[in-house]
Motif scaffolding. Structure first.
Motif, PDB file in Angstrom:
ATOM      1  N   LYS A  25       0.802  -1.232   0.000  1.00  0.00           N
ATOM      2  CA  LYS A  25       0.000   0.000   0.000  1.00  0.00           C
ATOM      3  C   LYS A  25       0.829   1.275   0.000  1.00  0.00           C
ATOM      4  N   LYS A  26       1.961   1.270   0.704  1.00  0.00           N
ATOM      5  CA  LYS A  26       2.862   2.425   0.766  1.00  0.00           C
ATOM      6  C   LYS A  26       2.167   3.678   1.325  1.00  0.00           C
ATOM      7  N   ARG A  27       1.491   3.529   2.479  1.00  0.00           N
ATOM      8  CA  ARG A  27       0.871   4.698   3.124  1.00  0.00           C
ATOM      9  C   ARG A  27       1.956   5.673   3.571  1.00  0.00           C
ATOM     10  N   PRO A  28       1.704   6.983   3.483  1.00  0.00           N
ATOM     11  CA  PRO A  28       2.726   7.987   3.819  1.00  0.00           C
ATOM     12  C   PRO A  28       3.307   7.842   5.221  1.00  0.00           C
ATOM     13  N   GLU A  29       2.471   7.571   6.235  1.00  0.00           N
ATOM     14  CA  GLU A  29       2.988   7.457   7.607  1.00  0.00           C
ATOM     15  C   GLU A  29       3.898   6.244   7.762  1.00  0.00           C
ATOM     16  N   VAL A  30       3.609   5.175   7.035  1.00  0.00           N
ATOM     17  CA  VAL A  30       4.451   3.982   7.087  1.00  0.00           C
ATOM     18  C   VAL A  30       5.771   4.236   6.349  1.00  0.00           C
ATOM     19  N   MET A  31       5.705   4.915   5.222  1.00  0.00           N
ATOM     20  CA  MET A  31       6.916   5.247   4.470  1.00  0.00           C
ATOM     21  C   MET A  31       7.820   6.177   5.289  1.00  0.00           C
ATOM     22  N   ARG A  32       7.204   7.129   6.014  1.00  0.00           N
ATOM     23  CA  ARG A  32       7.956   8.031   6.890  1.00  0.00           C
ATOM     24  C   ARG A  32       8.656   7.249   7.992  1.00  0.00           C
ATOM     25  N   TYR A  33       7.948   6.262   8.557  1.00  0.00           N
ATOM     26  CA  TYR A  33       8.526   5.417   9.610  1.00  0.00           C
ATOM     27  C   TYR A  33       9.731   4.637   9.083  1.00  0.00           C
ATOM     28  N   TRP A  34       9.608   4.007   7.907  1.00  0.00           N
ATOM     29  CA  TRP A  34      10.718   3.220   7.352  1.00  0.00           C
ATOM     30  C   TRP A  34      11.897   4.121   7.000  1.00  0.00           C
ATOM     31  N   ALA A  35      11.627   5.329   6.498  1.00  0.00           N
ATOM     32  CA  ALA A  35      12.712   6.279   6.197  1.00  0.00           C
ATOM     33  C   ALA A  35      13.423   6.677   7.492  1.00  0.00           C
ATOM     34  N   PHE A  36      12.664   6.895   8.573  1.00  0.00           N
ATOM     35  CA  PHE A  36      13.224   7.210   9.880  1.00  0.00           C
ATOM     36  C   PHE A  36      14.135   6.077  10.349  1.00  0.00           C
ATOM     37  N   CYS A  37      13.664   4.831  10.249  1.00  0.00           N
ATOM     38  CA  CYS A  37      14.466   3.672  10.663  1.00  0.00           C
ATOM     39  C   CYS A  37      15.780   3.622   9.897  1.00  0.00           C
ATOM     40  N   ASP A  38      15.716   3.842   8.588  1.00  0.00           N
ATOM     41  CA  ASP A  38      16.936   3.830   7.767  1.00  0.00           C
ATOM     42  C   ASP A  38      17.900   4.931   8.205  1.00  0.00           C
ATOM     43  N   HIS A  39      17.374   6.126   8.495  1.00  0.00           N
ATOM     44  CA  HIS A  39      18.200   7.255   8.907  1.00  0.00           C
ATOM     45  C   HIS A  39      18.858   6.997  10.265  1.00  0.00           C
ATOM     46  N   VAL A  40      18.089   6.421  11.195  1.00  0.00           N
ATOM     47  CA  VAL A  40      18.623   6.087  12.533  1.00  0.00           C
ATOM     48  C   VAL A  40      19.796   5.127  12.398  1.00  0.00           C
ATOM     49  N   ARG A  41      19.640   4.096  11.573  1.00  0.00           N
ATOM     50  CA  ARG A  41      20.725   3.122  11.379  1.00  0.00           C
ATOM     51  C   ARG A  41      21.926   3.768  10.691  1.00  0.00           C
ATOM     52  N   LEU A  42      21.665   4.652   9.728  1.00  0.00           N
ATOM     53  CA  LEU A  42      22.739   5.353   9.030  1.00  0.00           C
ATOM     54  C   LEU A  42      23.555   6.221   9.993  1.00  0.00           C
ATOM     55  N   LEU A  43      22.868   6.863  10.945  1.00  0.00           N
ATOM     56  CA  LEU A  43      23.542   7.713  11.933  1.00  0.00           C
ATOM     57  C   LEU A  43      24.267   6.901  13.011  1.00  0.00           C
ATOM     58  N   GLY A  44      23.971   5.614  13.108  1.00  0.00           N
ATOM     59  CA  GLY A  44      24.613   4.774  14.122  1.00  0.00           C
ATOM     60  C   GLY A  44      24.116   5.044  15.531  1.00  0.00           C
ATOM     61  N   VAL A  45      22.842   5.378  15.665  1.00  0.00           N
ATOM     62  CA  VAL A  45      22.259   5.671  16.982  1.00  0.00           C
ATOM     63  C   VAL A  45      22.296   4.412  17.843  1.00  0.00           C
ATOM     64  N   THR A  46      22.650   4.580  19.114  1.00  0.00           N
ATOM     65  CA  THR A  46      22.607   3.482  20.077  1.00  0.00           C
ATOM     66  C   THR A  46      21.922   3.955  21.352  1.00  0.00           C
ATOM     67  N   ILE A  47      21.349   3.005  22.066  1.00  0.00           N
ATOM     68  CA  ILE A  47      20.704   3.292  23.358  1.00  0.00           C
ATOM     69  C   ILE A  47      21.360   2.390  24.392  1.00  0.00           C
ATOM     70  N   PRO A  48      21.862   2.965  25.492  1.00  0.00           N
ATOM     71  CA  PRO A  48      22.412   2.116  26.555  1.00  0.00           C
ATOM     72  C   PRO A  48      21.321   1.222  27.143  1.00  0.00           C
ATOM     73  N   GLU A  49      21.710   0.068  27.687  1.00  0.00           N
ATOM     74  CA  GLU A  49      20.699  -0.830  28.243  1.00  0.00           C
ATOM     75  C   GLU A  49      20.081  -0.274  29.531  1.00  0.00           C
ATOM     76  N   SER A  50      20.764   0.672  30.165  1.00  0.00           N
ATOM     77  CA  SER A  50      20.211   1.297  31.374  1.00  0.00           C
ATOM     78  C   SER A  50      20.837   2.676  31.569  1.00  0.00           C
TER      79      SER A  50
END
Length: 130
Positions: A25-50
């Protein structure tokens, strides 16, 4: 020694509710979410476990007046997206399985540009017992 702070210049996006149809379907909000995920991985974002404080800076709408922008800059963001959906989107983008993350503080604020700020929180010297 001070706590580390990492700032990522990215517009936070909440996890959208998806269905099987979203594969084609490629709904805009879903496409925005997948683009966000790709950008987060590209930036190398990490979250500490605590012991982390994650601040989501949500950009103010361009339509707001200069006066309203000054009034809301840095103030709590109390509308959608919900903070739990922001955290879910971020953690799902970073980790296939985020079960090891067990402690984090989350804040949503208005700002001029979208950002995700991850700070270390000083560990407290408490012992927990049930």
């Amino acid at each position: 020694m001070g706590a580390s702070v990492t700032v990522y210049n990215i517009i936070p996006v909440g996890k959208s509710r998806m269905t099987r149809a979203d594969k084609w379907k490629k709904r805009p909000e879903v496409m925005r979410y997948w683009a966000f995920c790709d950008h987060v991985r590209l930036l190398g974002v990490t979250i500490p476990e605590s012991n982390s404080h994650i601040t989501f800076i949500i950009p103010m709408p361009k339509s707001w007046s200069k006066k309203k922008r000054q009034q809301f800059d840095g103030k709590p963001h109390q509308s959608k997206p919900d903070f739990d959906n922001l955290v879910k989107a971020l953690s799902d983008a970073i980790y296939e399985d985020d079960a090891h993350i067990w402690d984090a503080r989350i804040t949503k604020l208005w700002g001029e540009i979208g950002q995700i700020i991850i700070r270390e929180i000083a560990r407290c010297a408490r012992s927990f017992s049930l």
